[in-house]
Design a protein around this motif. Structure first.
Motif, PDB file in Angstrom:
ATOM      1  N   ALA A  51     -12.601  -5.582  -0.203  1.00 46.15           N
ATOM      2  CA  ALA A  51     -11.655  -4.556  -0.593  1.00 46.15           C
ATOM      3  C   ALA A  51     -10.347  -4.788   0.069  1.00 46.15           C
ATOM      4  CB  ALA A  51     -12.179  -3.373  -0.306  1.00 46.15           C
ATOM      5  N   SER A  55      -8.028  -5.462  -4.686  1.00 45.80           N
ATOM      6  CA  SER A  55      -8.386  -4.137  -5.430  1.00 45.80           C
ATOM      7  C   SER A  55      -9.094  -4.553  -6.894  1.00 45.80           C
ATOM      8  CB  SER A  55      -6.958  -3.319  -5.737  1.00 45.80           C
ATOM      9  OG  SER A  55      -6.178  -4.113  -6.554  1.00 45.80           O
ATOM     10  N   ASP A 184     -10.186   3.856  -6.785  1.00 42.39           N
ATOM     11  CA  ASP A 184      -9.675   2.927  -5.667  1.00 42.39           C
ATOM     12  C   ASP A 184      -9.036   3.269  -4.287  1.00 42.39           C
ATOM     13  OD1 ASP A 184     -10.052   1.015  -7.643  1.00 42.39           O
ATOM     14  OD2 ASP A 184      -7.887   0.677  -8.416  1.00 42.39           O
TER      15      ASP A 184
END
Length: 244
Positions: A51, A55, A184
């Motif tokens: 991460a 993304s 996200d």
């Protein structure tokens, strides 16, 4: 206190029952806790690091699933090899003891009596205890005092391997799912919270199994997990910036 006062209370008390198979059960329980802990930390490190670099949820999920599969197989195989080696050693020692009992019974009786005498019994009482236990089960008596082994509770590599592999998988699913299922902007934060809670739980369980201090084990577990996630995120972010 007289012998008649103690006799009714002989045996383990209510808070400390030690049934048959206790050692083997404790062995795979510890393997399960350690497997879950490793699954949580290693997979959290992978998905947090990914991460930090990207993304792309698909890339993060692929990295996490690959880490889960590789880690689970590695844990299972490693635990199987480790416990198999321990089991082979235990069985070899027991076979050696059987042979010595067949070929040198008098020497073995003297050895057993000497072991009890070394624990503080008088020579006469040590010989009496050794004689009685030898008549009941010579192998069990020697295995317990001389080798520290229970012939009826030999370690099981398959139990430990499956416990470790399954617990690793369950532990790994927690950070993996929390990362890929959350939006996200919140994925990393939610994963960190989930990992902290899970590590606190495994730390507490491991402390209870080992009769140690739960707060210390929980703090150590959580601190290690946070450090691992911080390092992998920083590495992922640095690599993502350089590659990008």
């Amino acid at each position: 206190m007289t012998a008649s006062d103690v006799a009714p209370r002989l045996g383990p008390h209510e808070d400390e029952p030690h049934p048959r198979g206790f050692n083997n059960r404790l062995n795979w329980l510890r393997a399960a806790v350690l497997g879950a802990n490793d699954g949580i930390v290693s997979t959290a490190g992978i998905v947090i690091g990914a991460a930090g670099a990207t993304s792309d949820h698909n890339a993060i999920m692929i990295a996490g699933v690959a880490g889960l599969a590789a880690g689970a197989m590695s844990m299972g195989a490693g635990e199987y090899v480790s416990v198999s080696t321990q089991r082979d050693s235990e069985l070899a020692l027991l076979e050696k003891e059987r042979r010595e009992l067949r070929e040198e019974p008098e020497e073995e009786l003297a050895e057993l009596a000497g072991l009890y005498a070394a624990k503080g019994l008088s020579d006469e009482l040590a010989l009496e205890v050794a004689t009685v236990l030898t008549a009941q089960d010579a192998l069990a008596a020697h295995a317990e005092v001389e080798l520290g082994i229970d012939p009826d509770d030999i370690s099981s590599p398959w139990h430990a391997a499956w416990a470790s592999m399954l617990s690793f998988t369950i532990g790994a699913l927690l950070p993996l799912l929390s990362m890929v299922l959350v939006a996200d902007s919140a994925g990393v934060a939610v994963t960190v919270v989930v990992v902290v809670v899970a590590l606190a739980l495994t730390g507490w369980v491991s402390a209870r199994l080992g009769y140690s201090s739960p707060p210390r084990a929980v703090a150590r577990n959580v601190a290690g997990g946070l450090f691992a996630m911080a390092v992998t995120y920083a590495i992922g972010a640095a690599l993502g910036t350089q590659i990008g």
